[in-house]
Design a protein around this motif. Structure first.
Motif, PDB file in Angstrom:
ATOM      1  N   GLY A   1       5.236  -0.151   1.339  1.00 12.78           N
ATOM      2  CA  GLY A   1       5.544   0.139  -0.047  1.00 12.78           C
ATOM      3  C   GLY A   1       6.487   1.316  -0.158  1.00 12.78           C
ATOM      4  N   ARG A   2       7.378   1.248  -1.134  1.00 12.37           N
ATOM      5  CA  ARG A   2       8.294   2.354  -1.410  1.00 12.37           C
ATOM      6  C   ARG A   2       7.666   3.201  -2.510  1.00 12.37           C
ATOM      7  N   LEU A   3       7.289   4.414  -2.143  1.00 14.91           N
ATOM      8  CA  LEU A   3       6.618   5.319  -3.067  1.00 14.91           C
ATOM      9  C   LEU A   3       7.494   5.677  -4.261  1.00 14.91           C
ATOM     10  N   LYS A   4       6.873   5.836  -5.412  1.00 17.51           N
ATOM     11  CA  LYS A   4       7.578   6.295  -6.614  1.00 17.51           C
ATOM     12  C   LYS A   4       7.673   7.810  -6.658  1.00 17.51           C
ATOM     13  N   ALA A   5       6.820   8.487  -5.907  1.00 13.63           N
ATOM     14  CA  ALA A   5       6.759   9.949  -5.915  1.00 13.63           C
ATOM     15  C   ALA A   5       6.163  10.396  -4.583  1.00 13.63           C
ATOM     16  N   PRO A   6       6.239  11.698  -4.269  1.00 12.07           N
ATOM     17  CA  PRO A   6       5.605  12.177  -3.035  1.00 12.07           C
ATOM     18  C   PRO A   6       4.089  11.968  -3.073  1.00 12.07           C
ATOM     19  N   LEU A   7       3.502  11.792  -1.894  1.00 10.91           N
ATOM     20  CA  LEU A   7       2.065  11.564  -1.805  1.00 10.91           C
ATOM     21  C   LEU A   7       1.230  12.680  -2.430  1.00 10.91           C
ATOM     22  N   ASP A   8       1.749  13.903  -2.417  1.00  5.57           N
ATOM     23  CA  ASP A   8       0.977  15.023  -2.976  1.00  5.57           C
ATOM     24  C   ASP A   8       1.265  15.256  -4.463  1.00  5.57           C
ATOM     25  N   SER A   9       1.940  14.315  -5.114  1.00  4.57           N
ATOM     26  CA  SER A   9       2.276  14.459  -6.531  1.00  4.57           C
ATOM     27  C   SER A   9       1.114  14.003  -7.413  1.00  4.57           C
ATOM     28  N   PRO A  10       1.050  14.509  -8.640  1.00  2.00           N
ATOM     29  CA  PRO A  10       0.029  14.042  -9.592  1.00  2.00           C
ATOM     30  C   PRO A  10       0.118  12.533  -9.846  1.00  2.00           C
ATOM     31  N   GLN A  11       1.330  11.969  -9.825  1.00  2.00           N
ATOM     32  CA  GLN A  11       1.518  10.539 -10.079  1.00  2.00           C
ATOM     33  C   GLN A  11       0.788   9.669  -9.046  1.00  2.00           C
ATOM     34  N   LEU A  12       0.669  10.161  -7.821  1.00  2.00           N
ATOM     35  CA  LEU A  12       0.029   9.369  -6.769  1.00  2.00           C
ATOM     36  C   LEU A  12      -1.396   9.816  -6.451  1.00  2.00           C
TER      37      LEU A  12
ATOM     38  N   HIS B   1     -10.181  -2.465  -3.428  1.00  2.00           N
ATOM     39  CA  HIS B   1      -8.839  -2.888  -3.050  1.00  2.00           C
ATOM     40  C   HIS B   1      -8.195  -3.689  -4.179  1.00  2.00           C
ATOM     41  N   ARG B   2      -8.953  -4.572  -4.791  1.00  2.21           N
ATOM     42  CA  ARG B   2      -8.418  -5.347  -5.910  1.00  2.21           C
ATOM     43  C   ARG B   2      -7.991  -4.425  -7.055  1.00  2.21           C
ATOM     44  N   GLU B   3      -8.814  -3.420  -7.350  1.00  2.00           N
ATOM     45  CA  GLU B   3      -8.488  -2.465  -8.416  1.00  2.00           C
ATOM     46  C   GLU B   3      -7.186  -1.726  -8.114  1.00  2.00           C
ATOM     47  N   MET B   4      -7.021  -1.286  -6.883  1.00  2.94           N
ATOM     48  CA  MET B   4      -5.802  -0.553  -6.516  1.00  2.94           C
ATOM     49  C   MET B   4      -4.596  -1.493  -6.471  1.00  2.94           C
ATOM     50  N   LEU B   5      -4.800  -2.716  -6.034  1.00  2.00           N
ATOM     51  CA  LEU B   5      -3.725  -3.702  -6.024  1.00  2.00           C
ATOM     52  C   LEU B   5      -3.212  -3.942  -7.443  1.00  2.00           C
ATOM     53  N   ALA B   6      -4.118  -3.994  -8.396  1.00  2.00           N
ATOM     54  CA  ALA B   6      -3.727  -4.196  -9.796  1.00  2.00           C
ATOM     55  C   ALA B   6      -2.910  -3.020 -10.327  1.00  2.00           C
ATOM     56  N   ARG B   7      -3.067  -1.842  -9.725  1.00  2.00           N
ATOM     57  CA  ARG B   7      -2.359  -0.645 -10.174  1.00  2.00           C
ATOM     58  C   ARG B   7      -1.132  -0.318  -9.322  1.00  2.00           C
ATOM     59  N   ARG B   8      -0.737  -1.200  -8.420  1.00  2.00           N
ATOM     60  CA  ARG B   8       0.326  -0.878  -7.461  1.00  2.00           C
ATOM     61  C   ARG B   8       1.633  -0.451  -8.115  1.00  2.00           C
ATOM     62  N   ARG B   9       1.960  -0.966  -9.296  1.00  2.00           N
ATOM     63  CA  ARG B   9       3.223  -0.606  -9.959  1.00  2.00           C
ATOM     64  C   ARG B   9       3.229   0.851 -10.418  1.00  2.00           C
ATOM     65  N   GLU B  10       2.066   1.467 -10.532  1.00  7.16           N
ATOM     66  CA  GLU B  10       1.997   2.900 -10.854  1.00  7.16           C
ATOM     67  C   GLU B  10       2.473   3.752  -9.681  1.00  7.16           C
ATOM     68  N   PHE B  11       2.291   3.240  -8.475  1.00  2.60           N
ATOM     69  CA  PHE B  11       2.508   4.031  -7.270  1.00  2.60           C
ATOM     70  C   PHE B  11       3.738   3.634  -6.470  1.00  2.60           C
ATOM     71  N   PHE B  12       4.139   2.358  -6.564  1.00  2.00           N
ATOM     72  CA  PHE B  12       5.199   1.828  -5.713  1.00  2.00           C
ATOM     73  C   PHE B  12       6.321   1.204  -6.526  1.00  2.00           C
ATOM     74  N   GLU B  13       7.535   1.361  -6.015  1.00  2.00           N
ATOM     75  CA  GLU B  13       8.721   0.755  -6.627  1.00  2.00           C
ATOM     76  C   GLU B  13       8.673  -0.760  -6.449  1.00  2.00           C
ATOM     77  N   ARG B  14       9.273  -1.472  -7.379  1.00  2.00           N
ATOM     78  CA  ARG B  14       9.487  -2.912  -7.209  1.00  2.00           C
ATOM     79  C   ARG B  14      10.686  -3.072  -6.283  1.00  2.00           C
ATOM     80  N   VAL B  15      10.572  -3.947  -5.318  1.00  2.00           N
ATOM     81  CA  VAL B  15      11.687  -4.227  -4.408  1.00  2.00           C
ATOM     82  C   VAL B  15      11.865  -5.734  -4.308  1.00  2.00           C
TER      83      VAL B  15
END
Length: 169
Positions: free
Chosen positions: A15-26, A90-104
């Motif tokens: 996955g391509r992160l939207k922000a650094p791992l230590d950011s509030p967004q992630l 895992h299903r819950e986090m998968l549903a939220r993947r667009r919050e954390f990862f760029e669309r490619v």
């Protein structure tokens, strides 16, 4: 695994992160890494997962791009992987993947059969992803939507892959 199936299913997803791992967004993503990984470790059909020094794989480079993170694991078969993927945390986090990862546009997930006991490398995973991007699903690299059976997995070798198919920086 039975004698009839000397293969296990390897999977990689990046996955391509939207922000650094230590950011509030992630924060929610990072806070759930250990529990989600623990669920995988205890799931029926789980065999192995790639881990770095931190206990997860977030510190392991893939395609030489610091904004990409990798998850790689080995499972008994596609049914075991699917059962884990679509339930619980895992299903819950998968549903939220667009919050954390760029669309490619290019393939970011690949599956392939490995001999039982084999632990795939990052280079092997990169090769499988690049093959999938170039050729679509084949016995060498495929998807859950277009799976291939394990029989004959050892007989298939990848064709040459163009050098320019890595993830852009």
């Amino acid at each position: 695994m039975t004698e009839a199936n000397p293969y296990q299913l390897a999977q990689v997803n990046i996955g391509r992160l939207k922000a650094p791992l230590d950011s509030p967004q992630l924060k929610a993503f990072v806070d759930n890494l250990d529990p989600v990984n623990a669920d995988a470790d205890n799931a029926d059909g789980f065999v192995w997962r790639l881990e770095g020094e931190t206990g997860d794989a977030t510190d392991i480079a893939v395609f030489g791009d610091e904004w990409l993170i990798i998850n790689m694991s080995v499972w008994r078969d596609t049914n075991a992987l699917t059962a884990y993927m679509y339930q619980g945390r895992h299903r819950e986090m998968l549903a939220r993947r667009r919050e954390f990862f760029e669309r490619v546009q290019e393939a970011m997930v690949a599956l392939w059969w490995v001999p039982a006991g084999h632990r795939p490398t990052v280079a092997e995973a990169e090769s499988r992803l690049l093959h999938l991007r170039t050729n679509g699903p084949t016995p060498y690299a495929f998807t859950l939507r277009t799976p291939f059976p394990a029989r004959g997995a050892e007989q298939f070798t990848a064709p040459a892959i163009p050098d320019d198919l890595g993830c852009p920086a």
